[in-house]
Enzyme design. Structure first.
Site, mmCIF file in Angstrom:
data_model
loop_
_atom_site.group_PDB
_atom_site.id
_atom_site.type_symbol
_atom_site.label_atom_id
_atom_site.label_comp_id
_atom_site.label_asym_id
_atom_site.label_seq_id
_atom_site.Cartn_x
_atom_site.Cartn_y
_atom_site.Cartn_z
ATOM 1 N N ASP A 129 0.796 -1.231 0.000
ATOM 2 C CA ASP A 129 0.000 0.000 0.000
ATOM 3 C C ASP A 129 0.827 1.279 0.000
ATOM 4 O O ASP A 129 0.301 2.355 0.263
ATOM 5 C CB ASP A 129 -0.937 -0.003 1.211
ATOM 6 C CG ASP A 129 -0.183 0.074 2.532
ATOM 7 O OD1 ASP A 129 0.959 -0.385 2.573
ATOM 8 O OD2 ASP A 129 -0.747 0.581 3.505
ATOM 9 N N GLU A 130 2.103 1.188 -0.322
ATOM 10 C CA GLU A 130 2.934 2.386 -0.249
ATOM 11 C C GLU A 130 4.097 2.277 -1.227
ATOM 12 O O GLU A 130 4.657 1.214 -1.429
ATOM 13 C CB GLU A 130 3.463 2.558 1.176
ATOM 14 C CG GLU A 130 4.177 3.867 1.420
ATOM 15 C CD GLU A 130 4.526 4.045 2.893
ATOM 16 O OE1 GLU A 130 4.877 5.167 3.276
ATOM 17 O OE2 GLU A 130 4.453 3.050 3.646
#
Length: 346
Positions: free
Chosen positions: A94-95
């Site tokens: 997610d990053e």
């Protein structure tokens, strides 16, 4: 992404929307993998025990993680990133860091690119994201947390040093709780306090990291965005429903963990020399034991035998709630990142 795992669960199950959600764990056992913003208001955080999460937020709803679903959405998000630049360095599902100095859209504004990417993520996945925009990875990372959720923060070149000077030292990326406490003892509470210390002073009291702290508070961080990050370790671990008190039962669990780890290693054609056994006791204290072999391994039986040897290296000080095995000192410097998933029993 904003509370990624929890947000996916809320999107897929409308009954969870607007409610405090914890992915992973339970009110009796396990560890929270992610918490929704509604749960965070009560102090619930990732890596917290499910028991404590329930105590802080009695209304919390525990849901099982669905990693295949998270990976599916992560791939869609990565595809959006690559529409703008090939310089994408994933940190997790997610990053990621993106270098948009030269971008495929020919857009000279990183701020506008971030807005466009966030809008596309929302339109194509239904989820919100936040962004930090600045001159290097370190400052951009700090900025990305500044206006969460669903926001962004730009720190222009001429604003970097003033921004860092005013920042609480515990908000500096890479300065954890222990280091922050040590800095407090030296009268360092803000970036300004840190900037007033000489390089020699910081290296004397914080070792090799002192030079790093001296640079980053001045906005100097020369790490490039690396599309192929070096994998430094691969790991697998299990949290148990019931604390284990006998090494005999732990042996059986270690064999399963070794099999999972071996599967990941062979999938990515990685092997390593250093086996580390991770033990989390019932009081949540952590202990690690390591052994470096003279050759590279990825085979389940060799991993298991080494982990078993480490298990009996010394007596357990208490009952055990989690066991993990990781492999370090790997045979590659250019392999792509391996996503490590926690295994939860329900």
């Amino acid at each position: 992404m904003d509370a990624f795992y929890a947000s996916v669960e809320q999107m897929d199950n409308p009954l969870l929307k607007g409610k405090p959600v914890a992915v992973g764990g339970s009110e009796v056992r396990g560890v929270v993998s992610a918490a929704s913003y509604e749960a965070r208001k009560f102090g619930v955080r990732s890596a917290m025990s499910g028991y404590l999460a329930k105590k802080l937020c009695p209304e919390i709803i525990f849901v099982r993680p669905h990693f295949d679903r998270y990976k599916e959405i992560s791939k869609k998000i990565r595809k959006i990133f690559h529409d703008y630049t090939d310089l994408v360095e994933p940190l997790s599902l997610d990053e990621a860091y993106l270098d948009v100095t030269q971008n495929k859209k020919g857009n000279p504004s990183a701020t506008l690119i971030a807005q466009e990417i966030r809008q596309r993520i929302f339109e194509e996945t239904g989820l919100t994201a936040s962004a930090g925009i600045s001159v290097n990875k370190f400052v951009a990372k700090i900025a990305s947390d500044y206006n969460k959720p669903n926001g962004q923060k730009t720190i222009n070149p001429d604003e970097v040093e003033l921004f860092l000077e005013a920042l609480d030292i515990k908000k500096f990326y890479g300065i954890g709780k222990v280091t922050a406490e040590k800095m407090y003892q030296h009268g360092i509470f803000t970036g300004k306090d840190l900037k007033e210390r000489t390089r020699e002073y910081l290296e004397e009291h914080f070792g090799k990291s002192g030079g790093h702290y001296y640079s980053i508070v001045r906005g100097i961080h020369n790490s490039a965005v690396k599309p192929n990050r070096t994998t430094k370790s691969v790991a697998a671990e299990h949290t148990f429903n019931t604390n284990l008190t006998s090494e005999v039962f732990m042996e059986e669990r270690l064999e399963r963990i070794a099999a999972e780890l071996s599967k990941r290693l062979q999938k990515h054609k990685i092997s390593g020399k250093t086996v580390t056994l991770k033990i989390k006791y019932s009081d949540f204290t952590l202990q690690t034991r390591s052994k470096t072999l003279p050759y590279f391994i990825s085979d389940k039986s060799l991993i298991h035998e080494t982990a078993k040897e480490l298990l009996y290296q010394e007596r357990m000080k208490d009952s055990v709630r989690l066991l993990g095995i990781s492999l370090h000192n790997l045979n590659t410097e250019t392999k792509k990142s391996v996503v490590v998933q926690l295994k939860f029993e329900f």
